[in-house]
Design a protein around this motif. Sequence first.
Motif: not given
Length: 210
Positions: A41, A45, A121, A148, A150-151, A154-155, A192, A195-196, A199
Amino acid sequence: MSASAADPHALGRGEVPISERGPAPKHIVVAYGFWIFLLSDFILFSGFFAAYAVLVTATAGGPSGREVFDLPLVAWETAALLLSSFAAGMASVAMLAKNRLWFQVGMAVAGALGTLFLCGEVYEFAHLIGEGNGPGRSAFLSSFFALVGCHGLHVALGLTWLTTMMAQVWTKGFRDDIVRRVQCFMLFWHALDIIWVALFTTVYLLGSGV
C-alpha cells in the motif's frame, strides 16, 4: 535440569530442524502477511505522490494549489484524523485489559472522528468541483484528486472494517482470532495517519506556500 527447562524457547542446536517443524503459528503468518500488504500500500501511494510531484505545476492555465486549498478546513480534518488514531490506540489498550465497554467507546470515538474527517474531504471535493476545478480541469488537479481521493477511499474502507470489529467483539468477545483482526486494523488505521501527515505536508502546506 532437563533440556527443555534449560532452553525453554528451543533456541539451541538440538532443536527440531526448520524443515520438520510444520507451518508457523497462525498469528505469525497473519502478521507477516499484513505487513506485506501495508508495504504494498505504501508503494501504491508512493506512485501517486510521484505523479503529483511531476504534475504539480501542470495547471494548464488553471488555478494552483495556493488558489484552491482551504488550509483551515484541512487543518481541522488533520486534527480529526490524528485524534481518531489516538482513540483507536486507547481502544487497543482496553482490548489488552479485556474491557469490552471501553473498547467499544474508544472505537466509536475513533469512528466518529474518522467520519468527520471523511465528511470534510467530501465537502472539499464538492466545493472544488462546484467552482469548476474538478479533476478534468488540469493535470495538477487530476493528480491531486487521485492522491487525496485514494487516501479517502482507504479511510472509508477502514471505517467499514472498524464497524465490523466492534460488532465482532460485541457478539464474540476477545477471541484470539478477533484480537488478531483488531491488531491488523490498528496497524492499517495508524498507517493512514502516517500517509496523511506526508500528504498534508507535501500537498497542502507546500502547495499553499506555507
